[in-house]
Design a protein around this motif. Structure first.
Motif, PDB file in Angstrom:
ATOM      1  N   GLY A 108      -3.847   3.565  -3.064  1.00 31.09           N
ATOM      2  CA  GLY A 108      -3.854   2.458  -3.505  1.00 31.09           C
ATOM      3  C   GLY A 108      -3.110   1.773  -3.105  1.00 31.09           C
ATOM      4  N   LEU A 109      -3.800  -0.080  -3.514  1.00 37.09           N
ATOM      5  CA  LEU A 109      -2.682  -1.055  -3.229  1.00 37.09           C
ATOM      6  C   LEU A 109      -3.177  -2.018  -3.964  1.00 37.09           C
ATOM      7  CD1 LEU A 109      -5.292  -2.988  -2.131  1.00 37.09           C
ATOM      8  CD2 LEU A 109      -5.188  -1.389  -0.623  1.00 37.09           C
ATOM      9  N   SER A 110      -1.900  -3.032  -4.169  1.00 32.60           N
ATOM     10  CA  SER A 110      -2.102  -3.900  -5.092  1.00 32.60           C
ATOM     11  C   SER A 110      -1.693  -5.482  -3.925  1.00 32.60           C
ATOM     12  CB  SER A 110       0.162  -3.939  -5.647  1.00 32.60           C
ATOM     13  OG  SER A 110       0.075  -5.105  -6.274  1.00 32.60           O
TER      14      SER A 110
ATOM     15  N   SER B 130       0.978  -1.286   0.069  1.00 33.43           N
ATOM     16  CA  SER B 130      -0.317  -0.015   0.200  1.00 33.43           C
ATOM     17  C   SER B 130       0.609   0.476   0.600  1.00 33.43           C
ATOM     18  CB  SER B 130      -1.000  -0.530   0.951  1.00 33.43           C
ATOM     19  OG  SER B 130      -0.005   0.028   2.693  1.00 33.43           O
ATOM     20  N   ALA B 131       0.180   2.047  -0.079  1.00 30.75           N
ATOM     21  CA  ALA B 131       0.499   3.543  -0.460  1.00 30.75           C
ATOM     22  C   ALA B 131       1.195   4.991   0.991  1.00 30.75           C
ATOM     23  CB  ALA B 131       0.319   4.370  -1.116  1.00 30.75           C
TER      24      ALA B 131
ATOM     25  N   ASP C 214      -3.845  -4.772  -8.821  1.00 32.92           N
ATOM     26  CA  ASP C 214      -2.871  -3.320  -8.689  1.00 32.92           C
ATOM     27  C   ASP C 214      -3.501  -2.293  -9.427  1.00 32.92           C
ATOM     28  OD1 ASP C 214      -1.153  -1.584  -9.001  1.00 32.92           O
ATOM     29  OD2 ASP C 214      -0.285  -2.831  -9.937  1.00 32.92           O
TER      30      ASP C 214
ATOM     31  N   LEU D 266       3.791   4.224  -4.917  1.00 27.51           N
ATOM     32  CA  LEU D 266       2.655   3.978  -5.133  1.00 27.51           C
ATOM     33  C   LEU D 266       1.830   5.385  -5.639  1.00 27.51           C
ATOM     34  CD1 LEU D 266       2.210   0.166  -3.888  1.00 27.51           C
ATOM     35  CD2 LEU D 266       2.588   0.900  -5.885  1.00 27.51           C
TER      36      LEU D 266
ATOM     37  N   THR E  32      -3.369   0.882  -8.312  1.00 21.75           N
ATOM     38  CA  THR E  32      -2.388   2.018  -7.330  1.00 21.75           C
ATOM     39  C   THR E  32      -3.165   3.006  -8.242  1.00 21.75           C
ATOM     40  OG1 THR E  32      -0.691   1.294  -8.180  1.00 21.75           O
ATOM     41  CG2 THR E  32      -1.237  -0.537  -6.831  1.00 21.75           C
TER      42      THR E  32
END
Length: 185
Positions: free
Chosen positions: A148-150, A111-112, A159, A145, A161
């Motif tokens: 968002g998240l991967s 995650s960012a 993904d 990133l 992001t």
């Protein structure tokens, strides 16, 4: 070599399960795997000029002779048969077999920004529902990133992001994708 490591992993799995010691062997195998993940330890175990006896003594000193007899026998056999190079692979496959048997899987989440407990719980619940398995999440923060998240779990990859969305947008703009001739001018 994957076939050989699979056979060793399956043998350890079957022996551990039949003896009723599968949980203990899997727990200790994870510890051994973590230890062998260090460059120094792996270098000793895989070094061709260090004798099998010296490697066995080294492992005994690292784990204090406290490994379950099946896991200890497994390690000794790998050393005697000069299979040290596939030891990490075999232990990884053993743990994967254990997790599949127990209905568990792992997820890697990047995650960012750091996720709070409620977000992690919600993500675990969602992934458990999607996979039908108990989820063990490993979290990592990567500010690049942007947002968002991967997620990578049980062969499922998402993904979402900002970095990826921006990259896709850039590629679309460069290729003119999604534009008809009247809009492209």
């Amino acid at each position: 070599m994957a076939g050989i490591s699979s056979r060793y992993a399956a043998a350890l799995f079957d022996l551990s399960r039949e003896s009723g010691e599968l949980d203990l062997c899997a727990q200790q195998a994870a510890l051994v795997l973590d230890t062998l993940g260090t460059e120094q330890c792996r270098g000793i175990i895989e070094h061709p000029n260090i004798s099998g006896e010296e490697k066995r003594i080294f492992l005994n000193s690292v784990f204090g002779g406290e490994l379950h007899k099946h896991l200890d026998g497994f390690l000794r056999l790998m050393i005697v048969k000069n299979r040290e190079a596939i030891l990490v692979s075999a232990l990884t496959q053993f743990i994967e077999m254990y997790n599949a048997f127990k209905g568990k899987t792992s997820a890697s989440v990047i995650s960012a920004t750091p996720l709070d407990e409620s977000q992690v719980t919600a993500l675990k619940d969602l992934l458990a529902k999607k996979t039908g398995k108990q989820i063990d999440i490993s979290l990592r923060v990567d500010p690049s990133l942007i947002g968002g998240l991967s997620v990578l779990a049980d062969g499922f990859c998402l993904d979402n992001t900002v970095r990826t969305q921006l990259k896709e947008m850039k590629n679309s703009i460069m290729s003119g994708e999604g534009l008809d001739d009247s809009q492209a001018r």
